[in-house]
Design an enzyme around this catalytic site. Structure first.
Site, PDB file in Angstrom:
ATOM      1  CG  ASN A   1      -0.756   4.580  -0.378  1.00 32.15           C
ATOM      2  OD1 ASN A   1       0.025   4.229  -0.670  1.00 32.15           O
ATOM      3  ND2 ASN A   1      -0.245   3.045   1.218  1.00 32.15           N
TER       4      ASN A   1
ATOM      5  CE  LYS B   1      -1.707  -0.280   0.096  1.00 37.01           C
ATOM      6  NZ  LYS B   1      -2.285  -1.691   0.904  1.00 37.01           N
TER       7      LYS B   1
ATOM      8  CG  HIS C   1       2.358   1.443   4.343  1.00 39.33           C
ATOM      9  ND1 HIS C   1       2.224  -0.077   3.950  1.00 39.33           N
ATOM     10  CD2 HIS C   1       1.211   1.802   4.647  1.00 39.33           C
ATOM     11  CE1 HIS C   1       1.491  -0.324   4.016  1.00 39.33           C
ATOM     12  NE2 HIS C   1       0.693   1.089   4.339  1.00 39.33           N
TER      13      HIS C   1
ATOM     14  CD  GLU D   1       1.034  -2.952   1.623  1.00 37.37           C
ATOM     15  OE1 GLU D   1       1.565  -1.871   0.600  1.00 37.37           O
ATOM     16  OE2 GLU D   1      -0.675  -2.487   1.669  1.00 37.37           O
TER      17      GLU D   1
ATOM     18  CD  GLU E   1      -1.997   2.438   6.864  1.00 37.04           C
ATOM     19  OE1 GLU E   1      -2.929   2.574   6.677  1.00 37.04           O
ATOM     20  OE2 GLU E   1      -0.624   2.027   7.057  1.00 37.04           O
TER      21      GLU E   1
ATOM     22  N   GLY F   1      -5.127  -4.248   3.553  1.00 42.90           N
ATOM     23  CA  GLY F   1      -6.161  -4.740   2.488  1.00 42.90           C
ATOM     24  C   GLY F   1      -6.729  -5.956   2.432  1.00 42.90           C
TER      25      GLY F   1
ATOM     26  CB  SER G   1      -9.953  -2.823   5.374  1.00 42.57           C
ATOM     27  OG  SER G   1      -8.948  -3.709   5.105  1.00 42.57           O
TER      28      SER G   1
HETATM   29  C1  PEP Z   1      -2.972   1.405   3.655  1.00 45.18           C
HETATM   30  O1  PEP Z   1      -1.718   0.206   2.994  1.00 45.18           O
HETATM   31  O2  PEP Z   1      -2.102   2.420   4.011  1.00 45.18           O
HETATM   32  C2  PEP Z   1      -3.812   0.608   3.735  1.00 45.18           C
HETATM   33  C3  PEP Z   1      -4.910   1.091   5.241  1.00 45.18           C
HETATM   34  O3  PEP Z   1      -4.660  -0.134   2.825  1.00 45.18           O
HETATM   35  P1  PEP Z   1      -6.117  -1.058   2.817  1.00 45.18           P
HETATM   36  O4  PEP Z   1      -6.762   1.100   2.988  1.00 45.18           O
HETATM   37  O5  PEP Z   1      -6.298  -0.962   1.113  1.00 45.18           O
HETATM   38  O6  PEP Z   1      -6.568  -1.254   3.927  1.00 45.18           O
END
Ligand code: PEP
Length: 253
Positions: free
Chosen positions: A13, A15, A98, A100, A170, A176, A216
């Site tokens: 992803n 972003k 998601h 975010e 998630e 992040g 992460s």
């Molecule tokens: C995401 O935004 O879907 C995600 C998993 O981000 P990160 O791997 O940076 O934690």
């Protein structure tokens, strides 16, 4: 370990990152790796790069998708992009819900559900993202939150449709933050999500659905996560921006 009945699915992803030129160069570098890999590899790219990346990935195994979609089919919705438009641009899937978008754009479960249905209606594969916050986890409400987001997001979706979907677990506290959930915690959450799918849509739907973990994921923790029996793939944010680290993750499959 028992052989997996389906290929794992690893999606990056991006972003709000990468120009068209950067995106095309990344895909060119990823293609030979994706071709040899037993996992299905995908990229959730910005709308602006969708068409170019889909054209670049055309003859490869790489799945190309969007990071969001409108809950409406068309109309006076300045700045929105519909499921038909992303399909037209070459998308095979789209992320929905998601964290975010839930946190920063105030998306509610009811909108998330409409988006899932818009995608299914045009034959695209939704990647429904669900996950609890740290406060919810610490108060012992993680299962309740996951069940609520899952059932609301899939309201009115048939068992056959669920079988073809991807659900990404998630945990918000892991996104992040460099603090990935442990493989044992992820396995526990995935087993719970799968049991909820069995209860709501039956065993065939639960066997068919792909359960991804995201939060992460990095080259050093990918193998441990992918080895869990209920982990059918990964959704990778930050570590998918570098071709080298994304390839290292994909090669852990
Ligand atoms: C995401 O935004 O879907 C995600 C998993 O981000 P990160 O791997 O940076 O934690």
């Amino acid at each position: 370990m028992k052989a997996r009945s389906k290929a794992q699915v690893i999606i990056g992803n991006w972003k709000m990152n990468k120009t068209i030129a950067e995106a095309k160069a990344f895909v060119a570098g990823l293609e030979p790796v994706a071709a040899k890999c037993s996992a299905v590899v995908g990229l959730a790219v910005p709308f602006t790069a969708l068409s170019a990346v889909a054209a670049e990935a055309h003859r490869s195994k790489i799945l190309v998708g969007a990071q969001n979609v409108s809950e409406a089919d068309n109309g006076a919705l300045t700045g929105e992009i519909s499921s038909r438009m992303i399909k037209d641009a070459g998308a095979a899937f789209a992320l929905v819900g998601h964290s975010e978008r839930r946190r920063d754009f105030h998306e509610q479960d009811v909108q998330v559900n409409l988006k899932v249905k818009r995608l299914l209606a045009v034959g695209l594969r939704p990647v429904l993202c669900i996950g609890e916050t740290l406060a919810q986890r610490e108060s012992g409400a993680a299962h309740e939150v996951l069940a609520k987001q899952l059932h609301a997001g899939l309201n009115g979706v048939t068992a056959e449709q669920v079988a073809g979907m991807i659900i990404a677990y998630e945990p918000v506290w892991a996104i992040g933050t460099s603090k990935a959930a442990t493989p044992a915690d992820v396995q526990e959450a995935h087993a719970f999500i799968r049991s909820e799918i069995v209860a709501g849509w039956g065993k065939e739907a639960a066997d068919g659905v792909v359960l991804q973990y995201g939060g992460s994921v990095a080259p050093h923790n990918a193998a441990g996560l992918l080895s869990q029996p209920d982990v059918d793939g990964l959704l990778v944010g930050g570590a998918s921006l570098s071709l080298e680290s994304f390839i290292e993750i994909v090669e852990k499959n």
